[in-house]
Design an enzyme around this catalytic site. Structure first.
Site, PDB file in Angstrom:
ATOM      1  N   HIS A  70      42.216   1.357 103.764  1.00  0.00           N
ATOM      2  CA  HIS A  70      41.225   0.790 102.848  1.00  0.00           C
ATOM      3  C   HIS A  70      41.876  -0.263 101.948  1.00  0.00           C
ATOM      4  CE1 HIS A  70      38.410   1.021  99.287  1.00  0.00           C
ATOM      5  NE2 HIS A  70      37.572   0.775 100.278  1.00  0.00           N
ATOM      6  N   ASP A 121      34.608  -0.263 102.830  1.00  0.00           N
ATOM      7  CA  ASP A 121      34.209   0.986 102.178  1.00  0.00           C
ATOM      8  C   ASP A 121      33.582   1.959 103.172  1.00  0.00           C
ATOM      9  OD1 ASP A 121      35.146  -0.125  99.836  1.00  0.00           O
ATOM     10  OD2 ASP A 121      33.173  -0.331  98.892  1.00  0.00           O
TER      11      ASP A 121
END
Length: 148
Positions: A70, A121
């Protein structure tokens, strides 16, 4: 009261890192979409070497690897011309997505940068949902276990 203090600290930390608090709350909601009973900020902040602000060293497990991926995705977003952090980007404006059951869909109406961040996300939330949670890695001594 403790939750209020935590929310304020996370908001300040998010603002300091260049991510708007709204973007942090959206990521939280995405995680709750795929892991309904979770408390993302309490469970995933300060987990392993990469979950939370910053990150270094080798991820300690699969969940920590999700956070590293991420972080890397956000780093890639910063390189996009459409994500040069002027006026129209998901760090200052939220992206659009939907949650149906435990399925997350980023809106086709998102602009390029918003779409990229939404997918960062989304992929992280899905990764979290598949990774085991090891309580021993929460509040890990990063100076001891996370040096490069």
């Amino acid at each position: 009261m403790k939750l209020l203090v935590l929310a304020v600290l996370l908001t300040v930390a998010a603002a300091d890192s260049g991510i708007s608090p709204r973007a942090v709350w959206q990521f939280r909601k995405m995680i709750k979409c795929v892991i309904p009973g979770s408390d993302p900020f309490l469970e995933y902040n300060n987990y392993g070497c990469y979950c939370g602000l910053g990150g270094s060293g080798t991820p300690v497990d699969e969940l920590d690897k999700c956070c590293q991926t991420h972080d890397n995705c956000y780093d890639q977003a910063k390189k996009l011309d459409s994500c040069k952090f002027l006026l129209d980007n998901p760090y200052t404006h939220t992206y659009s997505y939907s949650c149906s059951g435990s399925a997350i869909t980023c809106s086709s109406k998102n602009k390029e940068c918003e779409a990229f961040i939404c997918n960062c996300d989304r992929n992280a939330a899905i990764c979290f949902s598949k990774a085991p949670y090891n309580k021993a890695h929460k509040n890990l001594d990063t100076k001891k276990y996370c040096q490069s």
